[in-house]
Design a protein around this motif. Structure first.
Motif, mmCIF file in Angstrom:
data_model
loop_
_atom_site.group_PDB
_atom_site.id
_atom_site.type_symbol
_atom_site.label_atom_id
_atom_site.label_comp_id
_atom_site.label_asym_id
_atom_site.label_seq_id
_atom_site.Cartn_x
_atom_site.Cartn_y
_atom_site.Cartn_z
ATOM 1 N N ALA A 12 9.587 -43.966 -8.196
ATOM 2 C CA ALA A 12 10.857 -43.123 -7.659
ATOM 3 C C ALA A 12 10.627 -41.795 -7.780
ATOM 4 C CB ALA A 12 11.969 -43.316 -8.858
ATOM 5 N N ILE A 13 11.155 -41.025 -6.873
ATOM 6 C CA ILE A 13 11.206 -39.764 -6.519
ATOM 7 C C ILE A 13 12.688 -39.132 -6.328
ATOM 8 C CG2 ILE A 13 11.018 -40.005 -4.063
ATOM 9 C CD1 ILE A 13 9.284 -37.837 -4.194
ATOM 10 N N ARG A 14 12.835 -37.988 -7.022
ATOM 11 C CA ARG A 14 14.169 -37.312 -6.870
ATOM 12 C C ARG A 14 14.172 -36.447 -5.520
ATOM 13 N NH1 ARG A 14 17.639 -34.648 -12.024
ATOM 14 N NH2 ARG A 14 19.649 -35.398 -10.812
ATOM 15 N N TRP A 15 15.265 -36.785 -4.831
ATOM 16 C CA TRP A 15 15.601 -35.897 -3.643
ATOM 17 C C TRP A 15 16.191 -34.446 -3.996
ATOM 18 C CZ3 TRP A 15 14.903 -34.239 0.875
ATOM 19 C CH2 TRP A 15 16.119 -33.922 1.832
ATOM 20 N N THR A 16 15.626 -33.393 -3.741
ATOM 21 C CA THR A 16 16.168 -32.229 -4.178
ATOM 22 C C THR A 16 16.968 -31.428 -3.071
ATOM 23 O OG1 THR A 16 14.117 -30.994 -3.569
ATOM 24 C CG2 THR A 16 14.209 -31.905 -5.718
ATOM 25 N N GLY A 17 16.574 -31.990 -1.848
ATOM 26 C CA GLY A 17 17.223 -31.291 -0.571
ATOM 27 C C GLY A 17 16.532 -30.609 0.222
ATOM 28 N N VAL A 77 23.061 -43.163 -13.159
ATOM 29 C CA VAL A 77 22.667 -44.589 -13.101
ATOM 30 C C VAL A 77 21.318 -44.778 -13.419
ATOM 31 C CG1 VAL A 77 22.620 -46.639 -12.149
ATOM 32 C CG2 VAL A 77 24.681 -45.352 -11.608
ATOM 33 N N PHE A 78 20.437 -43.793 -12.793
ATOM 34 C CA PHE A 78 18.930 -44.020 -12.974
ATOM 35 C C PHE A 78 18.694 -43.645 -14.432
ATOM 36 C CE2 PHE A 78 14.981 -42.257 -12.853
ATOM 37 C CZ PHE A 78 14.128 -42.866 -12.035
ATOM 38 N N ALA A 79 19.193 -42.587 -15.075
ATOM 39 C CA ALA A 79 18.841 -42.198 -16.503
ATOM 40 C C ALA A 79 19.303 -43.345 -17.688
ATOM 41 C CB ALA A 79 20.002 -40.862 -17.102
ATOM 42 N N LYS A 80 20.598 -44.048 -17.050
ATOM 43 C CA LYS A 80 20.714 -45.088 -18.172
ATOM 44 C C LYS A 80 20.035 -46.522 -17.782
ATOM 45 C CE LYS A 80 25.862 -43.964 -18.059
ATOM 46 N NZ LYS A 80 27.182 -44.353 -17.703
ATOM 47 N N THR A 81 19.251 -46.572 -16.832
ATOM 48 C CA THR A 81 18.390 -47.791 -16.182
ATOM 49 C C THR A 81 16.909 -47.568 -16.509
ATOM 50 O OG1 THR A 81 20.125 -48.095 -14.733
ATOM 51 C CG2 THR A 81 18.203 -49.484 -14.515
ATOM 52 N N TYR A 82 16.449 -46.326 -16.262
ATOM 53 C CA TYR A 82 15.036 -46.234 -16.340
ATOM 54 C C TYR A 82 14.687 -45.060 -17.282
ATOM 55 C CZ TYR A 82 15.457 -48.707 -11.798
ATOM 56 O OH TYR A 82 15.768 -49.697 -11.118
#
Length: 87
Positions: A12-17, A77-82
């Motif tokens: 996964a990668i976070r989209w920062t804009g 959701v990401f923090a709760k799942t991964y």
């Protein structure tokens, strides 16, 4: 019945804009960039998913699924799942 998600490792990668080049390297041709206007103008990454187009807003994660597909995920959701995995 109740079910538990199987323990799988995803990329996964976070989209920062402002990390479009990094997102393109991750997603290849499955991503395009633009602006969405709901409710206010914001840069967005348009992800071609198995279920059609979905949009990632800054702060969202883009996940590569077990079959090589991509999809966006809200940070809560990401923090709760991964959780991070050490390689």
């Amino acid at each position: 019945m109740k079910y538990r998600k199987k323990p799988i490792v995803v990329e996964a990668i976070r989209w920062t804009g402002d990390n479009g080049k990094e997102i393109e390297a991750f997603c290849g041709t499955d991503v395009m960039f633009g602006t969405i206007y709901e409710p206010d103008p914001v840069s967005a990454a348009c992800i071609h998913t198995l279920n059609g187009k979905m949009y990632a807003r800054p702060g969202d994660y883009i996940i590569k699924g077990v079959n090589g597909e991509f999809y966006p995920c809200k940070p809560d959701v990401f923090a709760k799942t991964y959780e991070a995995v050490e390689e």
